[in-house]
Design an enzyme around this catalytic site. Structure first.
Site, mmCIF file in Angstrom:
data_model
loop_
_atom_site.group_PDB
_atom_site.id
_atom_site.type_symbol
_atom_site.label_atom_id
_atom_site.label_comp_id
_atom_site.label_asym_id
_atom_site.label_seq_id
_atom_site.Cartn_x
_atom_site.Cartn_y
_atom_site.Cartn_z
ATOM 1 N N ASP A 102 0.833 -1.196 0.000
ATOM 2 C CA ASP A 102 0.000 0.000 0.000
ATOM 3 C C ASP A 102 0.875 1.257 0.000
ATOM 4 O O ASP A 102 0.603 2.224 -0.718
ATOM 5 C CB ASP A 102 -0.915 -0.017 1.225
ATOM 6 C CG ASP A 102 -1.745 1.244 1.347
ATOM 7 O OD1 ASP A 102 -2.613 1.460 0.487
ATOM 8 O OD2 ASP A 102 -1.519 2.020 2.290
ATOM 9 N N GLU B 213 -1.913 -5.311 -3.692
ATOM 10 C CA GLU B 213 -0.939 -4.548 -2.912
ATOM 11 C C GLU B 213 0.173 -5.456 -2.396
ATOM 12 O O GLU B 213 1.347 -5.061 -2.377
ATOM 13 C CB GLU B 213 -1.648 -3.843 -1.752
ATOM 14 C CG GLU B 213 -2.572 -2.717 -2.199
ATOM 15 C CD GLU B 213 -3.362 -2.104 -1.066
ATOM 16 O OE1 GLU B 213 -3.927 -1.004 -1.260
ATOM 17 O OE2 GLU B 213 -3.439 -2.716 0.024
#
Length: 229
Positions: free
Chosen positions: A49, A121
């Site tokens: 992320d 992610e």
């Protein structure tokens, strides 16, 4: 470490061959099947992320040198939100290689938006850990290239934008009503109608409720704005 043919094919779709494929396997392992000897992808998701955020911030900063922070922020949010990550995951066939527990698999985990976004992610983090930041940057820039070019069109969250449209005209916030549901339990398809107090409405169909709500809001907002012109 020898990997299966489907993992090799996934590496080819990503455009990154792993020197340490065990990192990729961890990125593809959902918590529903994790064990002490098989850790899940949650820590990699946390890292990915942040890597995605940095790459996107850099890409936007370089793409429009005259843009203000107020202009860059919504573009950034559009590129890193869960829906976008899940869309990219679908494009590279990530769901096909996820390692899931039986219950998650039976409930359609390979198609779930949140699960796909988190795994995407984690895969970004795996590339970062395996090949460094340049490799991760190259991956993200390539997979997100068209979205970066078109981000101005998608920068506003459709549901937020529709609510602002309604509030500006002293209407109640839009309502989102499920008008149909089809498909098996493990892969449902939702039809959602976005409705305004004044009677305007539009429908959209998608494999996730939030995705259908966003699409319905976007369709309704586009029609309303065209009528305003």
């Amino acid at each position: 470490m020898k990997v299966s043919a489907d993992i090799t094919a996934f590496e080819q779709r990503l455009g990154h061959q792993f020197a340490h494929p065990e990192i990729l396997l961890r990125a593809l392992t959902h918590s529903s099947i994790s064990a002490p000897m098989r850790p899940d992808n949650q820590r990699l998701e946390f890292l990915g992320d942040r890597v995605l955020g940095l790459v996107m911030a850099e890409a936007l900063f370089e793409a429009d040198k005259a843009a203000s922070e107020g202009q860059l922020a919504p573009r950034f949010n559009a590129l890193v939100r869960k829906e976008t990550c899940a869309d990219v995951a679908r494009e590279v066939g990530l769901g096909d290689v996820l390692k899931l527990g039986r219950s998650e698999m039976m409930s359609g985990g390979r198609r779930k938006e949140a699960l796909l976004a988190d795994a995407m992610e984690a895969v970004i983090a795996a590339v970062y850990r395996d090949g460094g930041f340049d490799a991760a940057r190259s991956l993200v820039r390539r997979l997100w290239a068209a979205r970066i070019d078109q981000v101005e069109d998608d920068a506003r969250d459709p549901k937020t934008a529709l609510q602002e449209w309604a509030q500006a005209r002293r209407q109640q916030p839009p309502r989102y009503v499920e008008v149909a549901r089809s498909g098996p339990d493990h892969a449902p398809v939702f039809t959602i109608e976005a409705r305004l107090q004044s009677g305007e409405a539009e429908r959209a169909t998608a494999p996730a409720k939030r995705q259908a709500e966003q699409a319905a809001a976007k369709a309704l907002l586009q029609r309303l704005e065209a009528e305003d012109d």
